[in-house]
Design a protein around this motif. Structure first.
Motif, PDB file in Angstrom:
ATOM      1  N   GLN A   3       6.867  -6.144   1.205  1.00 44.10           N
ATOM      2  CA  GLN A   3       7.524  -5.042   0.509  1.00 44.10           C
ATOM      3  C   GLN A   3       6.713  -3.773   0.756  1.00 44.10           C
ATOM      4  O   GLN A   3       5.475  -3.819   0.752  1.00 44.10           O
ATOM      5  N   LEU A   4       7.388  -2.653   0.942  1.00 44.82           N
ATOM      6  CA  LEU A   4       6.717  -1.352   1.011  1.00 44.82           C
ATOM      7  C   LEU A   4       6.869  -0.703  -0.352  1.00 44.82           C
ATOM      8  O   LEU A   4       7.996  -0.471  -0.819  1.00 44.82           O
ATOM      9  N   ILE A   5       5.744  -0.440  -0.992  1.00 45.07           N
ATOM     10  CA  ILE A   5       5.724   0.035  -2.368  1.00 45.07           C
ATOM     11  C   ILE A   5       5.092   1.423  -2.420  1.00 45.07           C
ATOM     12  O   ILE A   5       3.981   1.629  -1.927  1.00 45.07           O
ATOM     13  N   TYR A   6       5.821   2.350  -3.021  1.00 49.28           N
ATOM     14  CA  TYR A   6       5.303   3.692  -3.254  1.00 49.28           C
ATOM     15  C   TYR A   6       4.943   3.783  -4.715  1.00 49.28           C
ATOM     16  O   TYR A   6       5.795   3.650  -5.588  1.00 49.28           O
ATOM     17  N   SER A   7       3.658   3.975  -4.990  1.00 52.82           N
ATOM     18  CA  SER A   7       3.237   4.090  -6.376  1.00 52.82           C
ATOM     19  C   SER A   7       2.316   5.286  -6.537  1.00 52.82           C
ATOM     20  O   SER A   7       1.661   5.712  -5.581  1.00 52.82           O
ATOM     21  N   GLY A   8       2.302   5.811  -7.739  1.00 47.82           N
ATOM     22  CA  GLY A   8       1.437   6.938  -8.014  1.00 47.82           C
ATOM     23  C   GLY A   8       1.464   7.311  -9.477  1.00 47.82           C
ATOM     24  O   GLY A   8       2.340   6.891 -10.236  1.00 47.82           O
ATOM     25  N   GLY A 124       0.503   8.756  -1.671  1.00 50.53           N
ATOM     26  CA  GLY A 124       0.602  10.193  -1.503  1.00 50.53           C
ATOM     27  C   GLY A 124       2.012  10.629  -1.184  1.00 50.53           C
ATOM     28  O   GLY A 124       2.678  10.040  -0.337  1.00 50.53           O
ATOM     29  N   PRO A 125       2.493  11.660  -1.878  1.00 56.39           N
ATOM     30  CA  PRO A 125       3.880  12.077  -1.714  1.00 56.39           C
ATOM     31  C   PRO A 125       4.225  12.660  -0.350  1.00 56.39           C
ATOM     32  O   PRO A 125       5.372  12.583   0.077  1.00 56.39           O
ATOM     33  N   ARG A 154       5.226  17.450  -5.867  1.00 56.53           N
ATOM     34  CA  ARG A 154       6.155  16.529  -6.535  1.00 56.53           C
ATOM     35  C   ARG A 154       5.966  15.089  -6.067  1.00 56.53           C
ATOM     36  O   ARG A 154       5.683  14.845  -4.902  1.00 56.53           O
ATOM     37  N   PHE A 155       6.179  14.148  -6.977  1.00 50.19           N
ATOM     38  CA  PHE A 155       6.128  12.722  -6.639  1.00 50.19           C
ATOM     39  C   PHE A 155       7.254  12.363  -5.674  1.00 50.19           C
ATOM     40  O   PHE A 155       7.048  11.660  -4.696  1.00 50.19           O
ATOM     41  N   LEU A 156       8.465  12.852  -5.954  1.00 49.28           N
ATOM     42  CA  LEU A 156       9.617  12.601  -5.084  1.00 49.28           C
ATOM     43  C   LEU A 156       9.970  13.884  -4.333  1.00 49.28           C
ATOM     44  O   LEU A 156       9.933  14.972  -4.904  1.00 49.28           O
ATOM     45  N   PRO A 157      10.342  13.765  -3.063  1.00 52.56           N
ATOM     46  CA  PRO A 157      10.632  14.965  -2.263  1.00 52.56           C
ATOM     47  C   PRO A 157      11.975  15.592  -2.608  1.00 52.56           C
ATOM     48  O   PRO A 157      12.913  14.906  -3.020  1.00 52.56           O
ATOM     49  N   ASP A 158      12.050  16.896  -2.423  1.00 52.71           N
ATOM     50  CA  ASP A 158      13.331  17.581  -2.544  1.00 52.71           C
ATOM     51  C   ASP A 158      14.278  17.034  -1.491  1.00 52.71           C
ATOM     52  O   ASP A 158      13.869  16.667  -0.389  1.00 52.71           O
TER      53      ASP A 158
END
Length: 189
Positions: A3-8, A124-125, A154-158
Motif C-alpha cells: 500500500q502507498l500511504i500518505y500521512s502527515g 511531505g505534501p 497545504r496537506f492536500l494539493p489544490d
C-alpha cells in the motif's frame, strides 16, 4: 502488493507548515508519537522530496540515548526502512539504505508497490502531490492538531478531486485527532 500511504500532521485549517515554513506546532506528544510509531512499523520504504528528507534524516544520527523510549523507538523504525529521495539538487544521499532519484516517475512507483511486501510511506505534501494526482495513494492518514495557522503549505494539493472512505478515527487526550481514509478514486483538475 504494498500500500502507498500518505500521512502527515496538519493544522486544523489544513496546513503542514505555516507561511514561514514553521512546523514546530506539529510536534506530537508522547501519546501521538507512540501511535505513529505503531503505524510506521509496517513501512518498508519511505518516499521523500529533498526538503522532507533533509528534515527526517536527523533520525539517522541523532543521539537518542537520553530521549524518551518513544523517540528511541522511532529512530530505530526510521533507520530500519529503505528511503527513496526525489531531488534534482542533491549530489548524494547522506543516509544508509537511501536511493536518490532525479524525478518522480509514476510507473516506477507502481513497480515498487507491486514488488514490495511492506507498505510504502510518502512524506511531505510536495512529493505527495505527484502520487495523489497519479492515483497511486491507497490511504491518507491525517493527524489533525488543534491549531489554526492561517496559511502555508497545504496537506492536500489544490486541484485534487478525490473520493475517500473513512476507515478509522481516534481522538487523543491533548485534542489531536487521527483520521484514516481509503482512497477510492482520484482525479486532478
Amino acid at each position: 502488493m504494498a500500500q502507498l500511504i500518505y500521512s502527515g500532521i496538519m493544522s486544523l485549517d489544513g496546513y503542514t507548515a505555516d507561511r514561514d515554513g514553521n512546523f514546530a506546532w506539529s510536534a506530537p506528544d508522547e501519546e501521538v508519537h507512540a501511535f505513529i510509531n505503531d503505524l510506521e512499523r509496517d513501512v518498508g520504504t519511505y518516499l521523500f522530496g529533498r526538503r522532507m528528507y533533509q528534515v527526517m534524516s536527523v533520525w539517522e544520527t541523532m543521539d537518542t540515548s537520553d530521549e524518551p523510549a518513544v523517540i528511541q523507538d522511532y529512530a530505530r523504525i526510521w533507520q530500519g526502512a529503505d528511503k527513496v529521495v526525489y531531488s534534482t539538487s542533491l549530489d548524494a544521499a547522506a543516509t544508509p539504505r537511501t536511493r536518490l532519484e532525479r524525478q518522480f516517475l509514476p510507473d516506477a512507483v507502481r513497480n515498487l508497490k507491486s514488488s514490495s511486501d511492506k507498505d510504502i510511506s510518502i512524506g511531505g505534501p510536495t512529493i505527495a502531490e505527484h502520487a495523489l494526482k497519479a492515483g497511486l495513494v491507497d490511504e491518507c492518514r491525517l493527524f489533525i492538531t488543534p491549531v489554526a495557522v492561517g496559511g502555508g503549505l497545504r496537506f492536500l494539493p489544490d486541484g485534487l478531486e478525490s473520493r475517500l472512505e473513512l476507515v478509522d478515527v481516534r481522538r487523543f487526550e491533548a485534542g489531536a485527532v487521527y483520521l484514516r481514509y481509503r482512497c477510492l478514486a482520484q482525479q486532478a483538475e
